[in-house]
Write a protein that holds these residues in place. Structure first.
Motif, PDB file in Angstrom:
ATOM      1  N   THR A 127       0.841  -1.197   0.000  1.00 46.97           N
ATOM      2  CA  THR A 127       0.000   0.000   0.000  1.00 46.97           C
ATOM      3  C   THR A 127       0.874   1.245   0.000  1.00 46.97           C
ATOM      4  O   THR A 127       2.034   1.218   0.435  1.00 46.97           O
ATOM      5  CB  THR A 127      -0.918   0.059   1.246  1.00 46.97           C
ATOM      6  OG1 THR A 127      -0.120   0.319   2.428  1.00 46.97           O
ATOM      7  CG2 THR A 127      -1.684  -1.239   1.409  1.00 46.97           C
ATOM      8  N   TRP A 177      -9.001   2.866  -0.403  1.00 53.18           N
ATOM      9  CA  TRP A 177      -8.432   3.586   0.725  1.00 53.18           C
ATOM     10  C   TRP A 177      -9.031   3.126   2.049  1.00 53.18           C
ATOM     11  O   TRP A 177     -10.158   2.651   2.100  1.00 53.18           O
ATOM     12  CB  TRP A 177      -8.662   5.103   0.578  1.00 53.18           C
ATOM     13  CG  TRP A 177     -10.123   5.511   0.630  1.00 53.18           C
ATOM     14  CD1 TRP A 177     -11.012   5.495  -0.414  1.00 53.18           C
ATOM     15  CD2 TRP A 177     -10.849   5.959   1.782  1.00 53.18           C
ATOM     16  NE1 TRP A 177     -12.243   5.926   0.006  1.00 53.18           N
ATOM     17  CE2 TRP A 177     -12.179   6.215   1.355  1.00 53.18           C
ATOM     18  CE3 TRP A 177     -10.522   6.175   3.114  1.00 53.18           C
ATOM     19  CZ2 TRP A 177     -13.168   6.683   2.230  1.00 53.18           C
ATOM     20  CZ3 TRP A 177     -11.505   6.640   3.982  1.00 53.18           C
ATOM     21  CH2 TRP A 177     -12.815   6.892   3.534  1.00 53.18           C
ATOM     22  N   THR A 197      -8.619  13.593  -1.373  1.00 51.68           N
ATOM     23  CA  THR A 197      -8.094  13.377  -2.713  1.00 51.68           C
ATOM     24  C   THR A 197      -8.320  14.631  -3.536  1.00 51.68           C
ATOM     25  O   THR A 197      -9.423  15.188  -3.535  1.00 51.68           O
ATOM     26  CB  THR A 197      -8.808  12.193  -3.393  1.00 51.68           C
ATOM     27  OG1 THR A 197      -8.743  11.058  -2.533  1.00 51.68           O
ATOM     28  CG2 THR A 197      -8.166  11.875  -4.730  1.00 51.68           C
ATOM     29  N   LEU A 251     -11.850  11.953   2.382  1.00 57.22           N
ATOM     30  CA  LEU A 251     -11.577  10.641   2.965  1.00 57.22           C
ATOM     31  C   LEU A 251     -11.651  10.823   4.480  1.00 57.22           C
ATOM     32  O   LEU A 251     -10.882  11.614   5.036  1.00 57.22           O
ATOM     33  CB  LEU A 251     -10.193  10.133   2.556  1.00 57.22           C
ATOM     34  CG  LEU A 251      -9.844  10.133   1.055  1.00 57.22           C
ATOM     35  CD1 LEU A 251      -8.434   9.583   0.841  1.00 57.22           C
ATOM     36  CD2 LEU A 251     -10.859   9.330   0.253  1.00 57.22           C
ATOM     37  N   TRP A 268     -11.520  -1.178   4.041  1.00 60.74           N
ATOM     38  CA  TRP A 268     -11.234  -0.640   2.722  1.00 60.74           C
ATOM     39  C   TRP A 268     -12.486  -0.100   2.041  1.00 60.74           C
ATOM     40  O   TRP A 268     -13.539  -0.725   2.088  1.00 60.74           O
ATOM     41  CB  TRP A 268     -10.600  -1.700   1.830  1.00 60.74           C
ATOM     42  CG  TRP A 268      -9.186  -2.015   2.187  1.00 60.74           C
ATOM     43  CD1 TRP A 268      -8.743  -3.102   2.874  1.00 60.74           C
ATOM     44  CD2 TRP A 268      -8.029  -1.222   1.893  1.00 60.74           C
ATOM     45  NE1 TRP A 268      -7.377  -3.048   3.023  1.00 60.74           N
ATOM     46  CE2 TRP A 268      -6.912  -1.903   2.423  1.00 60.74           C
ATOM     47  CE3 TRP A 268      -7.824  -0.010   1.228  1.00 60.74           C
ATOM     48  CZ2 TRP A 268      -5.614  -1.405   2.321  1.00 60.74           C
ATOM     49  CZ3 TRP A 268      -6.537   0.488   1.120  1.00 60.74           C
ATOM     50  CH2 TRP A 268      -5.442  -0.202   1.655  1.00 60.74           C
ATOM     51  N   PHE A 290      -2.958  13.352  -2.846  1.00 58.83           N
ATOM     52  CA  PHE A 290      -3.533  12.842  -1.598  1.00 58.83           C
ATOM     53  C   PHE A 290      -2.991  13.660  -0.439  1.00 58.83           C
ATOM     54  O   PHE A 290      -1.840  14.086  -0.438  1.00 58.83           O
ATOM     55  CB  PHE A 290      -3.202  11.360  -1.422  1.00 58.83           C
ATOM     56  CG  PHE A 290      -3.861  10.479  -2.445  1.00 58.83           C
ATOM     57  CD1 PHE A 290      -5.195  10.118  -2.313  1.00 58.83           C
ATOM     58  CD2 PHE A 290      -3.156  10.039  -3.556  1.00 58.83           C
ATOM     59  CE1 PHE A 290      -5.814   9.317  -3.265  1.00 58.83           C
ATOM     60  CE2 PHE A 290      -3.763   9.236  -4.515  1.00 58.83           C
ATOM     61  CZ  PHE A 290      -5.098   8.875  -4.367  1.00 58.83           C
ATOM     62  N   VAL A 348      -3.159   7.014   6.691  1.00 57.50           N
ATOM     63  CA  VAL A 348      -4.073   6.652   5.613  1.00 57.50           C
ATOM     64  C   VAL A 348      -3.348   5.690   4.683  1.00 57.50           C
ATOM     65  O   VAL A 348      -2.139   5.824   4.448  1.00 57.50           O
ATOM     66  CB  VAL A 348      -4.588   7.896   4.847  1.00 57.50           C
ATOM     67  CG1 VAL A 348      -3.453   8.671   4.207  1.00 57.50           C
ATOM     68  CG2 VAL A 348      -5.624   7.515   3.809  1.00 57.50           C
ATOM     69  N   LEU A 353      -3.479   3.593   0.841  1.00 58.56           N
ATOM     70  CA  LEU A 353      -4.029   3.646  -0.518  1.00 58.56           C
ATOM     71  C   LEU A 353      -3.475   2.477  -1.322  1.00 58.56           C
ATOM     72  O   LEU A 353      -2.336   2.058  -1.122  1.00 58.56           O
ATOM     73  CB  LEU A 353      -3.648   4.956  -1.191  1.00 58.56           C
ATOM     74  CG  LEU A 353      -3.986   6.239  -0.425  1.00 58.56           C
ATOM     75  CD1 LEU A 353      -3.055   7.367  -0.829  1.00 58.56           C
ATOM     76  CD2 LEU A 353      -5.429   6.628  -0.654  1.00 58.56           C
TER      77      LEU A 353
END
Length: 276
Positions: free
Chosen positions: A90, A123, A133, A154, A193, A259, A266, A268
């Motif tokens: 990630t 995410w 984002t 987010l 997720w 981001f 966080v 992604l």
């Protein structure tokens, strides 16, 4: 005496008229200065050629494959800030890296200007976490990324205070931050997720969350201006943000994807962009 008085009166009148003209011009100059658009300067950092990146079976460019950060760098930077890195496949922002409390943070961007596209990614957020984002963003010297970009929020809707602020939930996950709430609100809890998708096509923007369309709006329209004017980015509250956001993407109507470092962990993954 009468002749001298006439001369005196004429001189005073001429002097008064002269001052009147100068004063008027001064006021006009001041008014023009006060109403002029705020000045700003765009950065000139390098960009990448998207055609060098592989495509998946859907025809979308894979801009993060879980192994490489090629094409990524910090916003207004020529490198990746230390708080961003790869963890278990990630792309992760770590708010407090162990053994490196003074690590550099900041927002992360993919250094290519996209115009019409479909951005997809997964995410998850930490407990009470917040991130965002950005897209069609410009790199403005000395300014944050969100001064020129819409934001797909987010958020941990259950525990972050932002979820209860704003208007009608317009700061919850997948919302157009501080402008349009995501409905239905189907964001998953912290640690789980979520699937996000943002489609930008000739000014029409659509937000999807976990397979459901939740937000839709049109850029560069009177409706868009009305949204800005009712938000924290209004002309009165933040003139420079209003100037940039009212013409999102600038003359090219394009910009980078990014981001946010909001100080919370966080994660992604599976980040792809399909050019339309």
């Amino acid at each position: 005496m009468r002749s001298k008085f006439n001369y005196l009166f004429a001189g005073v009148a001429a002097l008064t008229f002269s001052f009147g003209v100068d004063t008027s011009q001064h006021v006009q100059a001041q008014t023009k200065k006060e109403t002029a658009a705020p000045s700003y300067k765009l950065s000139n950092f390098s960009k990448v050629d998207i055609k060098k990146f592989p495509k998946n079976s859907k025809g979308a460019y894979v801009i993060f494959d879980g192994k490489s950060t090629e094409g990524w760098r910090g916003y207004n930077k020529d490198h990746i800030p230390a708080k961003w890195g790869i963890e278990d496949g990630t792309l992760k922002f770590t708010a407090k890296p162990k053994g490196n409390e003074k690590a550099e943070g900041g927002d992360l961007i993919f250094a290519h200007d996209f115009k019409n596209f479909e951005l997809e990614f997964e995410w998850k957020i930490s407990h009470a976490g917040n991130s965002g984002t950005f897209f069609l963003a410009k790199e403005v010297e000395g300014q944050p990324i969100y001064i020129s970009s819409p934001e797909y929020q987010l958020l941990d809707n259950d525990n972050h205070p932002d979820a209860k602020q704003g208007v009608d939930g317009n700061r919850k996950s997948a919302s157009l931050y501080d402008m349009i709430p995501a409905k239905p609100q189907n964001g998953k809890p912290a640690g789980e997720w979520n699937l996000a998708k943002i489609v930008v096509n000739k000014g029409k923007v659509t937000h999807y969350q976990n397979g459901v369309k939740v937000v839709e709006y049109d850029l560069w329209t009177p409706q868009w201006i009305a949204l800005l004017q009712s938000s924290k980015f209004s002309e009165a509250k933040w003139p420079l943000a209003y100037e940039l956001l009212s013409q999102v993407g600038g003359k090219s109507k394009s910009g980078v994807i990014g981001f946010q470092d909001h100080g919370d962990d966080v994660w992604l993954k599976n980040i792809t962009v399909k050019v339309l």
